[in-house]
Design a protein around this motif. Structure first.
Motif, PDB file in Angstrom:
ATOM      1  N   UNK A 177       0.087   2.276 -11.232  1.00 27.25           N
ATOM      2  CA  UNK A 177      -0.779   1.873 -12.294  1.00 27.25           C
ATOM      3  C   UNK A 177      -1.002   0.321 -12.674  1.00 27.25           C
ATOM      4  N   UNK A 178      -2.123  -0.007 -13.104  1.00 28.75           N
ATOM      5  CA  UNK A 178      -2.538  -1.195 -13.306  1.00 28.75           C
ATOM      6  C   UNK A 178      -2.918  -1.973 -11.948  1.00 28.75           C
ATOM      7  N   UNK A 179      -2.691  -1.388 -10.804  1.00 30.73           N
ATOM      8  CA  UNK A 179      -2.949  -2.183  -9.521  1.00 30.73           C
ATOM      9  C   UNK A 179      -4.244  -1.781  -8.833  1.00 30.73           C
ATOM     10  N   UNK A 180      -4.873  -2.872  -8.189  1.00 31.32           N
ATOM     11  CA  UNK A 180      -5.979  -2.334  -7.326  1.00 31.32           C
ATOM     12  C   UNK A 180      -5.464  -2.089  -6.105  1.00 31.32           C
ATOM     13  N   UNK A 181      -5.888  -1.260  -5.250  1.00 35.96           N
ATOM     14  CA  UNK A 181      -5.693  -0.992  -3.706  1.00 35.96           C
ATOM     15  C   UNK A 181      -6.310  -2.112  -3.019  1.00 35.96           C
ATOM     16  N   UNK A 182      -5.862  -2.702  -1.986  1.00 44.93           N
ATOM     17  CA  UNK A 182      -6.581  -3.861  -1.108  1.00 44.93           C
ATOM     18  C   UNK A 182      -6.497  -3.347   0.187  1.00 44.93           C
ATOM     19  N   UNK A 183      -7.493  -3.175   1.004  1.00 43.11           N
ATOM     20  CA  UNK A 183      -7.388  -2.243   2.419  1.00 43.11           C
ATOM     21  C   UNK A 183      -8.151  -3.259   3.457  1.00 43.11           C
TER      22      UNK A 183
ATOM     23  N   UNK B 196      -1.324  -3.793  -2.769  1.00 44.42           N
ATOM     24  CA  UNK B 196      -1.758  -3.753  -4.198  1.00 44.42           C
ATOM     25  C   UNK B 196      -1.993  -5.194  -4.686  1.00 44.42           C
ATOM     26  N   UNK B 197      -2.829  -5.546  -5.825  1.00 50.68           N
ATOM     27  CA  UNK B 197      -2.839  -6.626  -6.349  1.00 50.68           C
ATOM     28  C   UNK B 197      -2.980  -6.229  -7.981  1.00 50.68           C
ATOM     29  N   UNK B 198      -2.554  -6.867  -8.915  1.00 50.24           N
ATOM     30  CA  UNK B 198      -2.852  -6.566 -10.190  1.00 50.24           C
ATOM     31  C   UNK B 198      -4.238  -6.438 -10.626  1.00 50.24           C
ATOM     32  N   UNK B 199      -4.727  -5.667 -11.375  1.00 52.12           N
ATOM     33  CA  UNK B 199      -6.061  -5.681 -11.626  1.00 52.12           C
ATOM     34  C   UNK B 199      -6.959  -7.133 -11.982  1.00 52.12           C
ATOM     35  N   UNK B 200      -8.080  -7.408 -11.316  1.00 53.66           N
ATOM     36  CA  UNK B 200      -8.901  -8.769 -11.632  1.00 53.66           C
ATOM     37  C   UNK B 200      -7.890  -9.844 -11.196  1.00 53.66           C
ATOM     38  N   UNK B 201      -6.913  -9.553 -10.161  1.00 60.46           N
ATOM     39  CA  UNK B 201      -6.289 -10.972  -9.872  1.00 60.46           C
ATOM     40  C   UNK B 201      -6.483 -11.238  -8.364  1.00 60.46           C
ATOM     41  N   UNK B 202      -7.427 -10.298  -7.544  1.00 65.41           N
ATOM     42  CA  UNK B 202      -7.521 -10.436  -6.118  1.00 65.41           C
ATOM     43  C   UNK B 202      -8.143 -11.969  -6.104  1.00 65.41           C
ATOM     44  N   UNK B 203      -7.752 -12.434  -4.959  1.00 65.85           N
ATOM     45  CA  UNK B 203      -8.314 -13.746  -4.517  1.00 65.85           C
ATOM     46  C   UNK B 203      -9.433 -13.599  -3.668  1.00 65.85           C
ATOM     47  N   UNK B 204     -10.739 -14.199  -3.834  1.00 60.09           N
ATOM     48  CA  UNK B 204     -11.741 -13.953  -3.018  1.00 60.09           C
ATOM     49  C   UNK B 204     -12.102 -15.296  -2.242  1.00 60.09           C
TER      50      UNK B 204
ATOM     51  N   UNK C 265       0.267  -7.818  -2.354  1.00 56.21           N
ATOM     52  CA  UNK C 265       1.439  -7.292  -1.729  1.00 56.21           C
ATOM     53  C   UNK C 265       1.403  -6.201  -0.774  1.00 56.21           C
ATOM     54  N   UNK C 266       1.770  -6.225   0.498  1.00 56.17           N
ATOM     55  CA  UNK C 266       1.565  -5.026   1.445  1.00 56.17           C
ATOM     56  C   UNK C 266       2.424  -3.977   1.183  1.00 56.17           C
ATOM     57  N   UNK C 267       1.889  -2.742   1.403  1.00 61.61           N
ATOM     58  CA  UNK C 267       2.558  -1.617   1.437  1.00 61.61           C
ATOM     59  C   UNK C 267       2.550  -0.637   2.601  1.00 61.61           C
ATOM     60  N   UNK C 268       1.252  -0.351   3.039  1.00 62.71           N
ATOM     61  CA  UNK C 268       1.213   0.757   4.038  1.00 62.71           C
ATOM     62  C   UNK C 268       0.570   0.270   5.342  1.00 62.71           C
ATOM     63  N   UNK C 269       0.814   0.838   6.307  1.00 64.21           N
ATOM     64  CA  UNK C 269       0.257   0.479   7.436  1.00 64.21           C
ATOM     65  C   UNK C 269      -0.342   2.001   8.348  1.00 64.21           C
ATOM     66  N   UNK C 270      -1.679   2.186   8.756  1.00 63.20           N
ATOM     67  CA  UNK C 270      -1.859   3.014   9.533  1.00 63.20           C
ATOM     68  C   UNK C 270      -2.191   2.504  11.131  1.00 63.20           C
ATOM     69  N   UNK C 271      -1.799   3.385  12.049  1.00 63.15           N
ATOM     70  CA  UNK C 271      -2.050   2.604  13.374  1.00 63.15           C
ATOM     71  C   UNK C 271      -2.741   3.457  14.313  1.00 63.15           C
ATOM     72  N   UNK C 272      -3.877   3.116  15.144  1.00 61.95           N
ATOM     73  CA  UNK C 272      -4.314   3.833  15.963  1.00 61.95           C
ATOM     74  C   UNK C 272      -4.101   2.816  17.368  1.00 61.95           C
ATOM     75  N   UNK C 273      -3.380   3.481  18.322  1.00 63.40           N
ATOM     76  CA  UNK C 273      -2.976   3.099  19.600  1.00 63.40           C
ATOM     77  C   UNK C 273      -3.891   3.682  20.854  1.00 63.40           C
ATOM     78  N   UNK C 274      -4.444   2.965  21.495  1.00 62.05           N
ATOM     79  CA  UNK C 274      -5.143   3.413  22.690  1.00 62.05           C
ATOM     80  C   UNK C 274      -4.183   2.816  23.894  1.00 62.05           C
ATOM     81  N   UNK C 275      -3.902   3.603  24.811  1.00 60.75           N
ATOM     82  CA  UNK C 275      -2.872   3.321  25.960  1.00 60.75           C
ATOM     83  C   UNK C 275      -3.454   3.859  27.194  1.00 60.75           C
TER      84      UNK C 275
END
Lengths: 321, 321
Positions: free
Chosen positions: A36-42, A135-143, A80-90
């Motif tokens: 709660x209170x955090x924005x998602x950053x992707x 995540x970043x607290x709401x309205x605190x993302x650096x742009x 602050x990083x939380x999760x990773x998805x990976x697509x691997x082409x080999x």
């Protein structure tokens, strides 16, 4: 139709496991809790063999770079990083390479307390796409768009090392043996400035990570913020390896134009300078003031001391817009 | 270093724009708001030219499929889709192809009210990685692991069309002219069962989307739920195109083993059957009961009426575990 599915075999339940992951690898999708209170950053970045890393780079280094460049984008937003998805082409199932890749991934997810939550494995030319979330607290993302005339321009770490490292590895530059390991790591295993990014919330007015070279990335800030800038080339921070390997003019060229350093470039108003020093004193992340934002639109001036330096003096025929 | 950046040129501010996107395309990462009380659902799928779609498939169809397969994964979790990230690897800048791709993307983002929030464009062999994100109310995600003995097995739509479509397009099957368009759309532009997925929350005990063929995907449910199943091959739903093109035995083979249909396969307890009928009566998404979950571990029995059908009778020599 999937040709093979290696995500479960090589990556499931390895590395850091987070409590905000309700369902991770193994179902149709991951299910996650955003605090709660955090924005998602992707962010999403793709690395292609032979383009974004030299052909025959070991799996461990490739994993390290694929994760680091994405965490660097999150850091540039103050997230602050939380999760990773990976697509691997080999191209084929090379267990040795995959074990190295899996190990590299595990090391970084452990270190940064992030979790791999899913992905896809396909047969094709070697490439890696990582989507990183944080995540970043709401309205605190650096742009990129908040820089104001008078703000000071800073960078973390040292500049140009990855470019020098690439030239070294491709035989275009000779470097003393004692610096080789350092430079190859700066190229293959960059350090995302995650801690610095989170510290800069409410201090920096704009921020970007340097992936394409100082000039090109600074221009993104200038354009988004509708301002100009002066860079003091005599203030650019160089590593000992850089100083030992090349003359100062060439070091400046590496710093200004070679990419892949993944340092943060950010702007700080005069009244926040002491807060910046205070915030960073609790970490080991060095920062250097390299110039100042000015008025006007999207002009970039280089100076050595008080003397103006032309791009041509640095050896360029042309320079962008 | 990025070779080129086409995301802004071709995709920025096109298609549906959502109010929960604080920062979209154009900064180091997107910044997003996840509604309170909702879990975030995330999936990633990669499509490779010549593997996941036929070589020379138009850009519009490729975009459509890349989005649809990801939305289908969200649908299988009962999630409502919200955001897409795109990584596009292309061998050269073909504006015609890119315009088609951009149009296909815009059509689907408009239709499903999702927004493209960022991505990466790199030069390389043609491949598309989409990461799709959506929401599901807390603790209502559909998974593969909740099927219980006695539950009825359902599918949406009709089965096997994409497999028949592929054989048609590659010249292995002759199909009446009036069915060609339908079958080619079933292969290239599958319909993600987004509405059905959200309707199945609190009704289905397990759910998966059929990407690899009914048998293979049902086995994922059986394994995750630790149960067995009986499938009535005489109940499998076939399109008019399928019924006109092949004899029943062959239609059954397509339905059981060919992939890319992207229908939902789900299980419903006896006491939820009337709720299912009620929920689906408000939509146009047809569902068919094709069998029942039984006790025991991971056994799959095929029946025609009350008679057991062996895999060999269907023309298989071997069939996995």
């Amino acid at each position: 139709m999937k040709e093979f599915d290696l995500i479960e075999a090589f990556f499931k339940e390895k590395g850091h496991q987070r409590r905000d992951v309700q369902i991770g690898i193994g179902d149709d999708a991951a299910v996650l809790s955003v605090p709660a209170g955090q924005s998602l950053v992707v962010t999403t970045d793709t690395l292609i063999d032979g383009v974004h890393f030299p052909h025959n780079t070991p799996g461990r280094a490739v994993a390290s770079k694929a994760v680091a460049v994405n965490l660097s984008d999150l850091a540039a937003m103050g997230a602050e990083p939380a999760w990773l998805s990976l697509s691997l082409s080999i191209p084929q199932v090379d267990e040795n390479w995959l074990n190295g890749f899996s190990l590299g991934l595990q090391e970084l997810t452990d270190y940064y307390s992030v979790q791999l939550i899913g992905g896809d494995t396909v047969r094709g030319p070697l490439s890696i796409t990582v989507t990183a979330q944080g995540f970043v607290p709401q309205n605190q993302a650096l742009t990129r768009s908040g820089a104001k005339p008078g703000d000071w321009i800073y960078v973390t770490g040292t500049l140009g090392d990855a470019g020098l490292g690439l030239d070294m590895m491709q035989g275009r530059m000779d470097v003393a043996a004692r610096h080789k390991n350092y430079l190859s790591n700066r190229l293959n295993c960059p350090t995302p400035r995650v801690l610095a990014g989170t510290m800069l919330r409410r201090i920096a007015t704009s921020c970007i990570d340097i992936s394409d070279g100082l000039i090109q990335d600074l221009r993104h800030i200038l354009k988004a913020s509708d301002v100009s800038a002066i860079i003091q080339v005599d203030k650019l921070p160089f590593s000992q390896a850089m100083q030992d390997a090349v003359v100062n003019e060439q070091a400046i060229r590496y710093a200004l134009t070679s990419g892949d350093d993944y340092e943060l470039l950010f702007t700080v108003p005069e009244e926040q300078k002491s807060n910046l020093q205070h915030a960073l004193s609790t970490t080991s992340e060095p920062v250097t003031c390299i110039g100042q934002i000015t008025g006007g639109q999207d002009k970039l001036e280089l100076r050595r001391g008080k003397e103006k330096v032309s791009y041509e003096m640095l050896g360029y025929q042309h320079f962008g817009d």
